[in-house]
Scaffold this active site. Structure first.
Site, short mmCIF file in Angstrom:
data_model
loop_
_atom_site.label_atom_id
_atom_site.label_comp_id
_atom_site.label_asym_id
_atom_site.label_seq_id
_atom_site.Cartn_x
_atom_site.Cartn_y
_atom_site.Cartn_z
N THR A 136 0.82 -1.21 0.00
CA THR A 136 0.00 0.00 0.00
C THR A 136 0.86 1.26 0.00
O THR A 136 2.00 1.24 0.48
CB THR A 136 -0.90 -0.01 1.26
N ASP A 137 0.27 2.36 -0.46
CA ASP A 137 0.98 3.65 -0.40
C ASP A 137 1.08 4.17 1.04
O ASP A 137 1.88 5.07 1.32
CB ASP A 137 0.31 4.70 -1.30
N GLU A 138 0.27 3.59 1.96
CA GLU A 138 0.25 4.13 3.33
C GLU A 138 1.58 3.93 4.05
O GLU A 138 1.85 4.60 5.05
CB GLU A 138 -0.89 3.50 4.14
N TYR A 162 -2.06 -0.39 11.01
CA TYR A 162 -2.17 -1.07 9.70
C TYR A 162 -0.94 -0.81 8.84
O TYR A 162 -0.29 -1.74 8.35
CB TYR A 162 -3.44 -0.60 8.97
N LYS A 166 2.02 -3.34 7.44
CA LYS A 166 2.32 -3.54 6.00
C LYS A 166 3.77 -3.17 5.72
O LYS A 166 4.45 -3.85 4.94
CB LYS A 166 1.38 -2.69 5.13
N ASN A 192 -8.15 1.87 -3.51
CA ASN A 192 -8.98 1.24 -4.55
C ASN A 192 -10.46 1.46 -4.25
O ASN A 192 -10.85 1.56 -3.09
CB ASN A 192 -8.76 -0.28 -4.54
P1 NAD Z 1 -9.87 -7.17 2.16
O1 NAD Z 1 -9.85 -6.85 3.61
O2 NAD Z 1 -11.09 -6.88 1.36
O3 NAD Z 1 -9.56 -8.73 1.95
C1 NAD Z 1 -8.57 -9.40 2.67
C2 NAD Z 1 -8.75 -10.90 2.44
O4 NAD Z 1 -7.71 -11.58 3.17
C3 NAD Z 1 -10.08 -11.44 2.98
O5 NAD Z 1 -10.66 -12.29 2.02
C4 NAD Z 1 -9.69 -12.23 4.22
O6 NAD Z 1 -10.55 -13.31 4.50
C5 NAD Z 1 -8.28 -12.68 3.87
N1 NAD Z 1 -7.45 -12.94 5.06
C6 NAD Z 1 -7.30 -12.13 6.14
N2 NAD Z 1 -6.50 -12.73 7.04
C7 NAD Z 1 -6.11 -13.92 6.50
C8 NAD Z 1 -5.26 -14.97 6.94
N3 NAD Z 1 -4.65 -14.92 8.12
N4 NAD Z 1 -5.07 -16.03 6.11
C9 NAD Z 1 -5.69 -16.09 4.90
N5 NAD Z 1 -6.52 -15.12 4.46
C10 NAD Z 1 -6.72 -14.05 5.24
O7 NAD Z 1 -8.60 -6.45 1.56
P2 NAD Z 1 -8.40 -5.74 0.12
O8 NAD Z 1 -8.92 -4.37 0.19
O9 NAD Z 1 -8.87 -6.69 -0.92
O10 NAD Z 1 -6.80 -5.64 0.10
C11 NAD Z 1 -6.02 -6.70 -0.43
C12 NAD Z 1 -4.55 -6.35 -0.30
O11 NAD Z 1 -4.30 -5.13 -1.00
C13 NAD Z 1 -4.10 -6.10 1.15
O12 NAD Z 1 -2.81 -6.65 1.30
C14 NAD Z 1 -4.07 -4.59 1.27
O13 NAD Z 1 -3.10 -4.18 2.21
C15 NAD Z 1 -3.67 -4.19 -0.14
N6 NAD Z 1 -4.14 -2.86 -0.58
C16 NAD Z 1 -5.46 -2.51 -0.47
C17 NAD Z 1 -5.89 -1.28 -0.97
C18 NAD Z 1 -7.34 -0.85 -0.88
O14 NAD Z 1 -7.63 0.31 -1.17
N7 NAD Z 1 -8.27 -1.72 -0.52
C19 NAD Z 1 -4.97 -0.41 -1.55
C20 NAD Z 1 -3.62 -0.79 -1.62
C21 NAD Z 1 -3.23 -2.04 -1.15
O1 DAU Z 2 -4.13 4.05 0.51
C1 DAU Z 2 -4.35 2.68 0.39
C2 DAU Z 2 -5.19 2.20 1.54
O2 DAU Z 2 -6.50 2.71 1.31
C3 DAU Z 2 -5.21 0.69 1.69
O3 DAU Z 2 -3.92 0.25 1.99
C4 DAU Z 2 -6.18 0.27 2.79
O4 DAU Z 2 -6.27 -1.14 2.85
C5 DAU Z 2 -7.54 0.84 2.47
O5 DAU Z 2 -8.44 0.55 3.51
C6 DAU Z 2 -7.46 2.36 2.28
O6 DAU Z 2 -7.15 3.03 3.53
P1 DAU Z 2 -7.89 4.39 3.94
O7 DAU Z 2 -7.83 4.55 5.40
O8 DAU Z 2 -7.42 5.52 3.09
O9 DAU Z 2 -9.38 4.00 3.44
P2 DAU Z 2 -10.84 4.21 4.10
O10 DAU Z 2 -11.82 3.87 3.05
O11 DAU Z 2 -10.96 3.58 5.43
O12 DAU Z 2 -10.86 5.81 4.31
C7 DAU Z 2 -10.66 6.69 3.22
C8 DAU Z 2 -10.71 8.11 3.77
O13 DAU Z 2 -12.05 8.38 4.20
C9 DAU Z 2 -9.83 8.31 4.99
O14 DAU Z 2 -9.26 9.63 4.93
C10 DAU Z 2 -10.77 8.21 6.17
C11 DAU Z 2 -12.09 8.72 5.59
N1 DAU Z 2 -13.31 8.10 6.16
C12 DAU Z 2 -13.41 6.75 6.19
C13 DAU Z 2 -14.53 6.14 6.72
C14 DAU Z 2 -14.63 4.63 6.77
C15 DAU Z 2 -14.35 8.92 6.63
O15 DAU Z 2 -14.25 10.15 6.57
N2 DAU Z 2 -15.45 8.32 7.15
C16 DAU Z 2 -15.59 6.95 7.24
O16 DAU Z 2 -16.63 6.48 7.76
#
Ligand code: NAD
Ligand code: DAU
Length: 360
Positions: A136-138, A162, A166, A192
């Site tokens: 992740t970019d975080e 988190y 990562k 995403n």
């Molecule tokens: P998500 O939370 O939707 O899905 C995570 C999946 O991992 C789930 O299906 C869960 O059951 C599985 N899981 C959790 N713990 C596990 C374990 N111990 N063993 C096996 N499976 C397990 O997450 P996502 O949003 O699909 O993100 C996927 C990956 O991409 C993550 O590594 C996240 O850090 C990274 N990422 C997410 C975003 C985003 O915006 N969602 C952006 C950048 C990177």
């Molecule tokens: O940047 C990549 C990351 O983006 C991924 O690595 C993480 O897995 C993914 O969850 C996401 O993290 P964020 O914390 O940026 O995403 P989230 O959707 O939780 O929040 C996006 C922004 O919105 C953040 O600034 C917090 C704000 N927010 C979020 C929620 C859930 C609100 O203002 N209200 C809310 O209820």
């Protein structure tokens, strides 16, 4: 065959669906999907693959070394694409232990199993093998308004449990290449959005709350900035990195699409006003500023020039096209939403939002 971890989650499931649909003339190579099915994992998302022999699902934990060893020995995948993680920042604030366990110990376990598997391959298989770590970019920390976007050379400065977990996993992946020669690749992607995202994250939460006439909780002043990428663009980038990325390299992936949270919420409301108007007036009436996320990073932005230059990847969707498809998907799939809003989901909503005060 490739091994995908976390393939029942949001991005992993979209990746599997696109892969088996033969995107980019991919030949639909079989996938072994290892997922624990935590609250975030949902096999309904993959219901269309129920009778597809190219998708082998195993419910299990990436921390279970014996299981991972057995799977690698039986299926002998040519690559591991590692999505499995605890992924929600707010949950990491409420309970960081699961994040250290899955993201750090789980990645360590997979790396050790992959190292043993790699050693068992012949020379040609070893050269072709890849361990692709999805990050992740975080991990880069928070930007000021005028700072340049994150390049791959940016120092790591994770701020939440988190992102710290990562970052730790990224460092392990790097070390397993440097020390043991494991052919690893790491991608660091921005936020995403798209179909099948669990409604704890900003965009799906706002859609489902607005449809239910519930408050739309915006943390703090709503001016935090994220760089949004449509999920199928992320999946396409991952396929490129897997196919042609240089082992040991990191690739940043982003949408060139910085937006404040309040702008995102207003865009969702405007689309719902058009596609599912409410008799009570604009959905924007539901916007409610609530107390901020502790340690809330102000701004993320990705400099995606390296992956563009080296692998020719660029996002296909604009934010306007992607957010329209996303809102439409949630309108078209109310049963999916109902199914994921289980008792555990309601418990989470009470824990995270029950104690937040409404800001003035
Ligand atoms: P998500 O939370 O939707 O899905 C995570 C999946 O991992 C789930 O299906 C869960 O059951 C599985 N899981 C959790 N713990 C596990 C374990 N111990 N063993 C096996 N499976 C397990 O997450 P996502 O949003 O699909 O993100 C996927 C990956 O991409 C993550 O590594 C996240 O850090 C990274 N990422 C997410 C975003 C985003 O915006 N969602 C952006 C950048 C990177
Ligand atoms: O940047 C990549 C990351 O983006 C991924 O690595 C993480 O897995 C993914 O969850 C996401 O993290 P964020 O914390 O940026 O995403 P989230 O959707 O939780 O929040 C996006 C922004 O919105 C953040 O600034 C917090 C704000 N927010 C979020 C929620 C859930 C609100 O203002 N209200 C809310 O209820």
């Amino acid at each position: 065959m490739i091994l995908v971890t976390g393939g029942a989650g949001f991005i992993g499931a979209n990746f599997i669906l696109d892969w088996l649909a033969g995107e980019d003339s991919n030949d639909g190579e079989a996938i072994l999907n290892l997922d624990l099915l935590t609250y975030a994992g949902n096999l309904e998302t993959l219901a269309s693959l129920r009778n597809d022999p190219r998708h082998v699902f195993v419910q299990g934990d990436i921390c279970d070394r014996a299981l991972v060893d057995r799977l690698l020995a039986s299926y002998r995948p040519r690559a591991i694409v590692h999505f499995a993680a605890e992924s929600h920042v707010d949950r990491s604030i409420h309970g960081p232990g699961d994040f250290v366990r899955t993201n750090v110990e789980g990645t360590f376990t997979l790396l050790e199993a992959a190292r043993a598997h790699h050693a068992s391959l012949d020379a040609a298989e070893q050269a072709a093998f890849r361990f692709l770590h999805i990050s992740t970019d975080e991990v880069y920390g928070s930007l000021g308004a005028d700072d340049p976007a994150f390049a791959e050379t940016k120092a790591y400065e994770p701020n939440s449990p988190y992102s710290a977990s990562k970052a730790a996993s990224d460092h392990l992946v790097r070390a397993w290449h440097h020390t043991y020669g494991l052919p690893v690749l790491t991608t660091n992607c921005s936020n995403n959005y798209g179909p099948r995202q669990f409604p704890e994250k900003l965009i799906p939460l706002m859609i489902v709350n607005a449809l239910a006439g519930k408050p739309l909780p915006v943390y703090g002043d709503g001016l935090n900035v994220r760089d949004w990428l449509y999920v199928t663009d992320h999946c396409a980038a991952i396929r490129e990195v897997l196919a042609r990325g240089t082992p040991s390299e990191n690739y940043n992936i982003g949408g060139w699409n910085e937006k404040t949270n309040i702008d995102i919420v207003r865009s969702v409301c405007a689309l719902l006003d058009e596609l599912r108007p409410s008799a009570d007036g604009s959905h924007a009436r539901l916007i409610t500023h609530v107390s901020d996320r502790p340690g809330h990073d102000r701004r993320y932005a990705i400099d995606a020039r390296k992956i563009e230059r080296e692998l020719g990847w660029r996002p296909a969707e604009t934010f306007d096209s992607g957010i329209r498809k996303t809102v439409q998907w949630y309108l078209d799939n109310p049963q999916w939403v109902t199914d994921v809003q289980s008792g555990a989901y309601r418990d989470w909503v009470a824990a995270n939002y029950g104690t937040r005060r409404q800001a003035a």
